[in-house]
Enzyme design. Sequence first.
Site, short mmCIF file in Angstrom:
data_model
loop_
_atom_site.label_atom_id
_atom_site.label_comp_id
_atom_site.label_asym_id
_atom_site.label_seq_id
_atom_site.Cartn_x
_atom_site.Cartn_y
_atom_site.Cartn_z
N GLY A 101 -17.19 -22.61 -4.38
CA GLY A 101 -18.01 -23.71 -3.87
C GLY A 101 -17.22 -24.79 -3.18
N THR A 119 -18.35 -22.92 1.44
CA THR A 119 -19.56 -23.72 1.21
C THR A 119 -19.42 -25.10 1.85
OG1 THR A 119 -20.07 -22.55 -0.84
CG2 THR A 119 -21.05 -24.73 -0.56
N HIS A 125 -23.63 -20.78 -1.86
CA HIS A 125 -22.41 -20.68 -2.65
C HIS A 125 -21.45 -19.64 -2.07
CE1 HIS A 125 -22.79 -16.83 -4.87
NE2 HIS A 125 -24.10 -17.06 -4.93
N CYS A 126 -20.19 -19.83 -2.37
CA CYS A 126 -19.16 -18.83 -2.09
C CYS A 126 -18.58 -18.46 -3.45
CB CYS A 126 -18.12 -19.36 -1.11
SG CYS A 126 -17.45 -21.00 -1.51
N LYS A 127 -17.26 -18.41 -3.58
CA LYS A 127 -16.70 -18.09 -4.89
C LYS A 127 -16.54 -19.35 -5.74
CE LYS A 127 -12.91 -15.59 -7.13
NZ LYS A 127 -11.65 -14.81 -6.94
#
Length: 201
Positions: free
Chosen positions: A115, A119, A111-113
């Site tokens: 998605g 990602t 995940h990132c912030k």
Amino acid sequence: MGCIVEADDGDDVVMEPPANFSMVDEGIYRSSCPRPANFSFIETLNLRSIIYLCPEPYPEENMEFIRSHNITLFQFGIEGKTEPSVSTLKDAIRGALKILIDVRNHPVLIHCKRGKHRTGSLVGCLRKLQNWCLSSVYEEYQHFAGIKSRPTDMRFIETFDVVCLRQCLHSLIFQYQGYGSKKRRLLYKEENVQKSRIASV
């Protein structure tokens, strides 16, 4: 949309997955950054590790959650608001892929912030390793990024050198189970480890 499960006391419990949550492959998931409201759902995945693609420190409540569940955090800081240099992005994606395709780290959540972009770029490069055609890779990326799809991300995925990565990962192999099956597993090549241990004695 949440899912409903029955608790031991008979009451229904609503579990809410993070935004942009999806299974990428067996033992591999993707999403936006989980919030405390998502932790009950995340618990059901029995994660062994998380790949976090933001440069910011991991949220403290998330750190507490992963510590209490013995989940290993792998962080590869990729800028989201400004475009990172291609070399920086390549290094981060290559490092993340090495963690991602090693089944000893599965089940794993990427995940990132939100998605979407970071990602999506990592998953897109994984799909190239899995020999997906570019049109299918782009379709999946755009499904999650929506109207905020970035042409620079898609160019990066297109030009990412998976041949180089395959040459670096001598101890990791893809094994496809069943001819024509969509089920894919990434297996650790134990014999290579044994050889390296013998050679180092």
